[in-house]
Scaffold this motif. Structure first.
Motif, mmCIF file in Angstrom:
data_model
loop_
_atom_site.group_PDB
_atom_site.id
_atom_site.type_symbol
_atom_site.label_atom_id
_atom_site.label_comp_id
_atom_site.label_asym_id
_atom_site.label_seq_id
_atom_site.Cartn_x
_atom_site.Cartn_y
_atom_site.Cartn_z
ATOM 1 N N ASP A 27 -7.337 -14.982 12.274
ATOM 2 C CA ASP A 27 -7.490 -15.045 10.718
ATOM 3 C C ASP A 27 -9.063 -14.939 10.381
ATOM 4 N N ALA A 28 -9.714 -15.870 11.146
ATOM 5 C CA ALA A 28 -11.147 -15.714 10.915
ATOM 6 C C ALA A 28 -11.928 -14.279 11.076
ATOM 7 N N LEU A 29 -11.326 -13.494 12.258
ATOM 8 C CA LEU A 29 -11.770 -12.479 12.617
ATOM 9 C C LEU A 29 -11.240 -11.305 11.913
ATOM 10 N N GLY A 30 -10.240 -11.607 10.931
ATOM 11 C CA GLY A 30 -9.677 -10.527 10.113
ATOM 12 C C GLY A 30 -8.635 -9.715 10.802
ATOM 13 N N ASP A 127 -11.692 -6.762 24.844
ATOM 14 C CA ASP A 127 -11.689 -5.246 24.669
ATOM 15 C C ASP A 127 -11.615 -4.633 23.457
ATOM 16 N N GLU A 128 -10.821 -5.478 22.272
ATOM 17 C CA GLU A 128 -10.822 -4.964 21.101
ATOM 18 C C GLU A 128 -11.649 -5.797 20.025
ATOM 19 N N VAL A 129 -11.825 -6.783 20.272
ATOM 20 C CA VAL A 129 -12.975 -7.458 19.228
ATOM 21 C C VAL A 129 -14.259 -7.337 19.889
ATOM 22 N N GLY A 130 -14.404 -7.533 20.897
ATOM 23 C CA GLY A 130 -15.770 -7.508 21.331
ATOM 24 C C GLY A 130 -16.735 -8.904 21.404
ATOM 25 N N PHE A 131 -17.069 -9.429 22.614
ATOM 26 C CA PHE A 131 -17.778 -10.559 22.485
ATOM 27 C C PHE A 131 -19.038 -10.695 21.795
ATOM 28 N N ASP A 132 -19.866 -9.384 21.540
ATOM 29 C CA ASP A 132 -20.973 -9.274 20.690
ATOM 30 C C ASP A 132 -20.453 -9.637 19.300
ATOM 31 N N VAL A 133 -19.409 -8.782 18.798
ATOM 32 C CA VAL A 133 -18.831 -9.201 17.547
ATOM 33 C C VAL A 133 -18.380 -10.598 17.183
ATOM 34 N N LYS A 135 -19.974 -13.227 18.877
ATOM 35 C CA LYS A 135 -21.121 -14.029 18.768
ATOM 36 C C LYS A 135 -21.859 -13.907 17.429
ATOM 37 N N LYS A 136 -21.726 -12.937 16.723
ATOM 38 C CA LYS A 136 -22.275 -12.836 15.396
ATOM 39 C C LYS A 136 -21.791 -13.594 14.256
ATOM 40 N N LYS A 137 -20.382 -13.948 14.598
ATOM 41 C CA LYS A 137 -19.379 -15.020 13.663
ATOM 42 C C LYS A 137 -19.775 -16.336 13.904
ATOM 43 N N ILE A 138 -20.405 -16.644 14.953
ATOM 44 C CA ILE A 138 -20.597 -18.137 15.423
ATOM 45 C C ILE A 138 -21.264 -18.979 14.285
ATOM 46 N N LYS A 139 -20.702 -20.089 13.918
ATOM 47 C CA LYS A 139 -21.368 -20.784 13.119
ATOM 48 C C LYS A 139 -21.944 -22.109 13.858
ATOM 49 N N ASN A 140 -21.316 -22.490 14.800
ATOM 50 C CA ASN A 140 -21.258 -23.773 15.252
ATOM 51 C C ASN A 140 -21.591 -23.451 16.821
ATOM 52 N N ILE A 179 -20.430 -17.669 22.785
ATOM 53 C CA ILE A 179 -19.950 -18.763 21.757
ATOM 54 C C ILE A 179 -21.089 -20.011 22.005
ATOM 55 N N GLY A 180 -22.107 -19.813 23.199
ATOM 56 C CA GLY A 180 -23.159 -20.671 23.023
ATOM 57 C C GLY A 180 -23.229 -21.709 24.060
ATOM 58 N N ALA A 181 -22.126 -21.719 25.058
ATOM 59 C CA ALA A 181 -22.069 -22.754 25.975
ATOM 60 C C ALA A 181 -22.675 -22.173 27.249
ATOM 61 N N GLU A 182 -22.854 -23.139 28.139
ATOM 62 C CA GLU A 182 -23.725 -22.751 29.477
ATOM 63 C C GLU A 182 -22.463 -23.124 30.473
ATOM 64 N N VAL A 183 -22.211 -21.945 31.276
ATOM 65 C CA VAL A 183 -21.137 -21.762 32.395
ATOM 66 C C VAL A 183 -21.816 -22.260 33.579
#
Lengths: 293, 141, 819
Positions: A27-30, A127-133, A135-140, A179-183
């Motif tokens: 939903d959030a990603l549209g 493959d279809e959303v893309g992690f870079d996309v 990443k740009k939507k991360i608020k938290n 999404i900002g975590a350390e693996v």
């Protein structure tokens, strides 16, 4: 674009939170994700004997129903379902004779034409959303959170249906970094959690959970993040039970990746169903300042 | 030295269609066991090997040598089909399928491994459904 | 490469080739073994064998052939230099198949290198960057984890990725693995699929150095054949030599910068200036590269202009550049032995690169020593002798025949002497060949036909060499052919006498029961259809091999046993076949694939037994001679004693040199090892030559060998033997030993010291009652061993006479004292 989704049994019962958080993310990603009609159980364990076609019927029927809806792609959330559907899909593509037998056996159904592509939700995000996309939507962003990604078996093996390199997968690492975590790397990330033995041999599975978690903790992980509902149960619930078997052992929280994405996107935590976990997942998020204390 | 203590199945009473165990197994799984070099890769990577009476490479050896007591081994029931052995086998032998073939030899004689009524009620409520389906598929033919 | 061994992910996981660089004194760590992550010396190192090789999964189904031994070598070197490092090699089979390989492997174990049979499943890195290996020790049955500071992977040898393109460009076929295809693996391994294009070394498949060198020599022989009639290259013409006997020494010194190689580390100008001050030095100069054409021209000019009669070049090694400068001298009309070199690069600038003054000082001393010697240099002559244009080949098996044919193609005559009444050797008794199942007669019959037709080849059957005299180029041999005796002449000799199975002396009940046979006997029976239908067949490998008495591996036994297991299974599909082995050593092209196919298609049961628990053969009490037998064997992998009933037992008997070895050894004056195999000059770089010039070896006389390697070697030996013959005349060394007959007491010490059989005791020319040493100038290599050994200083080595050496030493000491 409408995306068709196959739930499977567990997503409707003990893993509702996985489904709910996945829908919230979409939903959030549209993207519009819709549950397919008239699905049945996938059969869970793919048939391993060559002469046994019977157990390909259940997964194949679901693939036929996807074609019936005029779609050529089906998204799954459960690793087991994904694996089983993919294996049957592959088998009938590689052995057209088998497909013919199965088609003629299911005389109430339409014939399967082999047009469906089964994808896991993780593959969709990559493959279809893309992690870079994403990443740009991360608020938290989950800054400062050290996590171990856990793949288990069904995402990676057998290699013919793997969503990534079977020995050194990176899809989760890339996702969590975005999404900002350390693996924190952990060799146990591709090792079995104990699977269905959880029914008859709890201690065996608790042992597995202990081994996997201990290794993660020793290397500084604060949480385990995974995808499969059975892995979640085994590491979370049986891992918690392992506290009784091992002195000074404390199980760390276990998350679905969808829950952490939802949190990072700043969605309502209610979609995550954190109350269904054995080890409280909220505490760590508060400690890290992701949630307000 | 007998590594297998269980005697659940009277292996000598089992009538094997093909005579030799290895032929029966190869027929069911389509794998050629004789391609095995006994290198131990499968066993070293198996997550359940510590609880097994025979390690996976020993299971293959037993089948090759027609030691039918392998059908009473715990190993074949401990294998959860995680495919790690199959992924790493340098000889590209799908050991996971061999384990299933051995289970099937027993299950197809209508011998169940799991008694459904033994599972406690509260467990039935909490364990994910897929675990049950999976268990039944593996242990109850 | 697959990823479970962490290569590319963990710093301390490296390939064996990278480790080789760490051991190299020219490598990144100058030979110190250190971890890539922190440069610290590792406390433990692990090796994983067959990373990729022997794997059906990765597309490298073949054995890479060299890894077992290079891993053993790397581990031994590391262990010898650092005994405190714990070293473990994880393997499936150790393929120590070559000459002395098994002994080398045993030595590594004695050094403390640990070998664990088990292929690790995966590895992971620990916080301290050490690597934990998960494996099953298949000999103890235990699943283990072991942590090492560094992990080395013996990765599969891959053909060059451009081979396909090169193959297309050349119009030759490339096999599915990417190696070049040979015309026929078993009959012509060097010939590519196109005429005129030949294969050498690893282009055909993975190979170690001796096998590559043999094959390269063979390819050279084949490449020469089509152009044999072209006009031969004739050496340079030099002006007549100036007689300097009565001239006083006039020395020219030329100091080389070697670009920056020398000049950046020591003071070449000072070296030159100091040389100028030395007595008899007429001229001294320094140059950027003395070996350049301009500089050589300058040397010639100065010889003319200043009347120089001794030349010293202070530069690099005479081994690499001496010949070039000697040519320069000859072009200027000087005898080439009036030349001396001071190696100020290797001995000064390289080894003392951190000390300018010391390096300069040492260079000055070396030059002054050379000057001291140069004053005493004399013109030397080189004896020229003719070469009888024919080669004697001892042994008419495949190797001998192949060598004769290769020679004939080069236009060279040969004589094959064969002790039996037919050509064909061992193959006459064998059924078919590993690894492509070609029938032995399909191999030897066409060869015999070709030999008989060929006018350049003389065959003497039922013949033996009785006596031999002479030396390279000029041999005379007495041949006994049945009752007749013949004398023949030849210029070079190829020894191709093959091998035989050892006498088991009753081990494994051999000889006591008719159902127990050797592999050769089994093949003869197969060939003659002389076998009863067996129910249970047991093959026992390594009978009489790799034990205390005979520590070596027979190299061919594993392949033979697998091939025969297949033959029997084909002939008797209902029989159960057991193959008892110690390590499965199938290493050549197409061999691993053959082995795996036999196991899969014929369900041959392999049982690995440990070296200290040999299988036991028990005879039937009631019918010991003809009855069935029982085999007791300890299964190393199952760790169980097994009892197998058998009605046919085939023993893979170890091998030794041919029966005539002892006699030949004395006649040819060549060395033989404990197993009766001839010893080559150098295991790696001269595998076909004896240290005595003019005598070469091939095939199993050198060491048991499969057909592919034997043929490559035979053609290689032909190539070696053809060199003196095509030159027609040979020049001996100028630097040879010279006996002072009046001082010689005839004790013979020098004769035994000579490695080249160049010294013989002969009657004194003027006093025939006493023996004195005589040096054969054709055979003498000028090594100086005899001069050093002589108890009465009766031998001088020309060019290195005692006086010449003494003045050098004095010069060095005086220079030192003057400082």
């Amino acid at each position: 674009m409408k995306l068709l989704y196959y739930p499977g049994c567990t997503l409707k019962t003990s893993a509702k939170n996985l489904e709910k958080s996945a829908f919230a993310i979409m939903d959030a990603l549209g993207h519009e994700m819709v549950e397919m009609e008239d699905w049945t159980c996938c059969g869970v364990a793919s048939s391993l004997t060559d002469d046994d076609l019977m157990h390909h019927i259940a997964p194949l029927r679901n693939l036929i129903h996807v074609e019936d809806e005029g779609e050529d792609k089906i998204i799954t959330l459960c690793d087991m379902c994904c694996n089983t559907l993919k294996q049957t899909n592959l088998r009938v593509k590689e052995k057209p004779d088998d497909l013919e037998t199965l088609n003629s056996f299911m005389d109430q159904e339409n014939d399967y034409n082999g047009t469906v592509k089964v994808i896991h939700f993780l593959e969709f995000l990559r493959d279809e959303v893309g992690f870079d996309v994403l990443k740009k939507k991360i608020k938290n962003p989950l800054r400062g959170m050290k996590i171990m990604s856990y793949y288990g078996c069904m995402l990676l093996r057998p290699r013919e249906v793997s969503i990534d390199d079977a020995e050194e997968p990176t899809v989760m690492e890339e996702l969590f970094t975005s999404i900002g975590a350390e693996v924190v790397d952990n060799p146990f990330k591709v090792e079995c959690c104990g699977s269905y033995h959880t029914v008859e041999d709890k201690n065996l599975v608790s042992n597995r959970a202990y081994r996997i978690t201990k290794f993660a903790v020793d290397r500084g992980s604060e949480a385990i993040v995974l995808s499969c509902p059975l892995c979640r149960f085994n590491l979370d619930v049986r891992g918690k039970e392992a506290e009784k078997l091992y002195n000074n052992y404390k199980q760390i929280p276990v998350y679905y990746y969808t829950q952490l994405i939802a949190v990072a996107l700043g969605l309502d935590p209610k979609c995550c169903g954190f109350g269904d976990h054995a080890v409280d997942p909220v505490l760590l998020l508060k400690k890290k300042g992701v949630f307000e204390k | 030295m007998n590594k297998i203590s269980d005697e659940n199945v009277d292996v000598n009473a089992l009538k094997l269609k093909k005579g030799d165990l290895v032929k029966e197994v190869e027929d069911l799984c389509g794998e050629n066991l004789f391609g095995c070099y006994q290198c131990g890769t499968c066993s070293a990577g198996c997550p359940f090997v510590e609880d097994m009476d025979l390690s996976p490479d020993e299971v293959i050896r037993y089948v090759i040598l027609d030691k039918k007591e392998v059908l009473n081994s715990k190993t074949i029931w401990l294998c959860a089909a995680c495919y790690t052995c199959a992924e790493r086998c340098p000889r590209d032998i799908n050991i996971t399928k061999i384990m299933e073939a051995l289970r099937q030899i027993i299950l197809r004689k209508n011998i169940d491994r799991t008694n459904l009524t033994d599972i406690p009620m509260e467990e039935k409520g909490s364990i994910p459904q897929l675990a049950f389906v999976c268990l039944f598929r593996k242990n109850v033919g | 490469m697959r990823k479970e061994y962490g290569y590319g992910k963990y710093d301390n996981v490296i390939t064996a080739l990278q480790f080789e660089r760490l051991l190299s004194s020219f490598g990144p760590t100058e030979g110190k073994v250190s971890r890539p992550s922190d440069g610290k010396k590792p406390k433990s190192i692990g090796w994983i064998q067959c990373v990729g090789s022997r794997s059906e999964q990765l597309g490298f189904p073949y054995c890479s052939r060299v890894c077992c031994m290079y891993a053993t070598k790397e581990a031994s070197i590391a262990k010898e230099a650092n005994p405190d490092i714990d070293i473990t090699i994880y393997y499936m089979d150790i393929r120590a198949y070559g000459k002395d390989f098994q002994q080398y492997y045993d030595h590594a174990k004695d050094l403390g290198v640990k070998y664990i049979r088990g292929r690790p499943s995966s590895v992971y890195e620990n916080p301290d960057e050490s690597i934990t290996i998960k494996y099953k020790d298949t000999l103890t049955g235990k699943i283990e984890e072991s942590t090492v500071d560094m992990l080395v992977l013996s990765t599969a040898i891959m053909p060059n990725k451009d081979n396909k393109r090169l193959g297309e460009a050349l119009g030759v076929d490339v096999d599915e693995n990417g190696f070049f295809k040979q015309d026929s693996l078993l009959t012509d391994p060097i010939q590519s699929t196109r005429d005129g294009i030949f294969l050498a070394g690893c282009i055909q498949g993975p190979k170690d150095i001796p096998d590559s060198v043999s094959m390269a020599s063979g390819a050279a022989a084949k490449a020469v054949a089509p152009i044999k009639d072209r006009e031969k290259h004739i050496g340079k013409e030099f002006p007549p030599e100036r007689d300097v006997t009565n001239e006083k020494p006039k020395i020219g010194v030329f100091v080389c910068h070697c670009g920056k190689n020398v000049a950046n580390y020591l003071d070449v100008e000072k070296v030159t200036e100091d040389a100028k001050k030395l007595p008899n030095v007429e001229y001294a100069d320094h140059m950027m590269f003395v070996c350049s054409e301009d500089s050589c021209k300058k040397i010639k000019e100065m010889i003319q202009e200043k009347g120089l009669n001794r030349i010293i070049v202070a530069a690099c090694s005479p081994r690499t550049h001496g010949g070039l400068f000697q040519d320069t001298l000859m072009e200027a009309g000087l005898n080439k032995y009036l030349f001396e070199m001071a190696n100020i690069r290797n001995h000064c600038s390289w080894v003392h690169s951190d000390d300018w003054n010391a390096a300069t000082d040492k260079a000055i001393k070396l030059v002054s020593a050379s000057v001291a010697k140069a004053r005493h240099l004399e013109s030397l002559t080189e004896e020229e002798f003719s070469i009888y244009p024919s080669t004697l080949i001892i042994g008419g098996g495949v190797s001998g025949m192949k060598a004769a044919l290769a020679l004939a193609k080069m236009g060279i005559k040969s004589i094959i002497i064969e002790k039996e009444s037919k050509l064909g050797g061992r193959l006459r008794h064998l059924h078919s060949m590993f690894p492509s199942d070609m029938k032995s007669e399909e191999i030897i019959d066409p060869l015999i036909k070709e030999i008989t037709k060929n006018k350049l080849i003389t065959v003497m059957l039922d013949s033996e060499l009785e006596d031999l005299e002479g030396y390279i180029g000029n041999y005379k041999g007495k041949i006994k052919q049945k009752e007749m005796k013949k004398e023949i002449e030849f210029g070079t000799i190829i020894v191709a006498t093959g091998f035989r199975e050892i006498d088991l002396k009753g081990k494994y009940q051999y000889g006591k029961n008719k159902n127990i046979v050797s592999q050769t006997e089994l093949e003869t029976k197969l060939k003659n259809n002389d076998l009863k239908k067996p129910k249970n067949v047991v093959f026992i490998n390594c009978a009489g091999a790799m034990d205390e008495e005979r520590p070596y591996c027979c190299r061919v036994g594993c392949g033979v046993s697998i091939k025969n297991a297949k033959l029997l299974s084909q002939k008797f599909p209902k029989a159960k076949t057991y193959l008892l082995y110690r390590d499965m050593r199938v290493f050549g092209k197409e061999e691993e694939e053959y082995y795996s196919d036999v196991l899969k298609n014929y369900h041959v049961i392999t049982i690995r037994y440990p070296g200290d628990k040999k299988p036991e053969v028990v005879l039937d009490k009631n019918n010991p001679k003809d009855g069935p037998v029982t085999i007791k064997v300890y299964d190393d992998l199952l760790k169980e004693e097994m009892t197998i009933p058998a009605d046919l037992v085939a023993l893979t008997v170890n091998t030794e040199g041919g029966a005539e070895t002892e006699k030949l050894k004395n006649m040819l004056k060549v060395p033989v090892d404990a197993a009766g195999f001839f010893i080559e000059t150098h295991a790696k770089i001269k595998p076909l030559d004896f240290s005595t010039s003019g005598i070469y070896m091939c095939g199993a006389a050198h060491y048991p060998k499969n057909l592919v390697d034997s043929i490559a070697q035979a053609e290689g030996a032909a190539s070696r033997a053809s060199i003196p013959i095509s030159q027609e005349k040979m020049k001996g060394e100028g630097i040879v030993s010279e006996v002072n007959e009046d001082l010689c007491r005839g004790c013979g010490t020098c004769e035994s010291a000579c490695a080249y059989s160049a010294i013989e005791m002969k009657p004194h020319p003027r006093d025939p009652t006493r023996l004195v040493a005589e040096v054969n100038r054709a055979l003498c290599k000028g090594c100086g061993s005899c001069a050093a050994a002589c108890l009465n200083s009766a031998i001088e080595q020309k060019g290195y006479k005692s006086k010449q050496i003494n003045v050098m030493i004095t010069a060095l000491i005086e220079q030192g004292a003057a400082k």
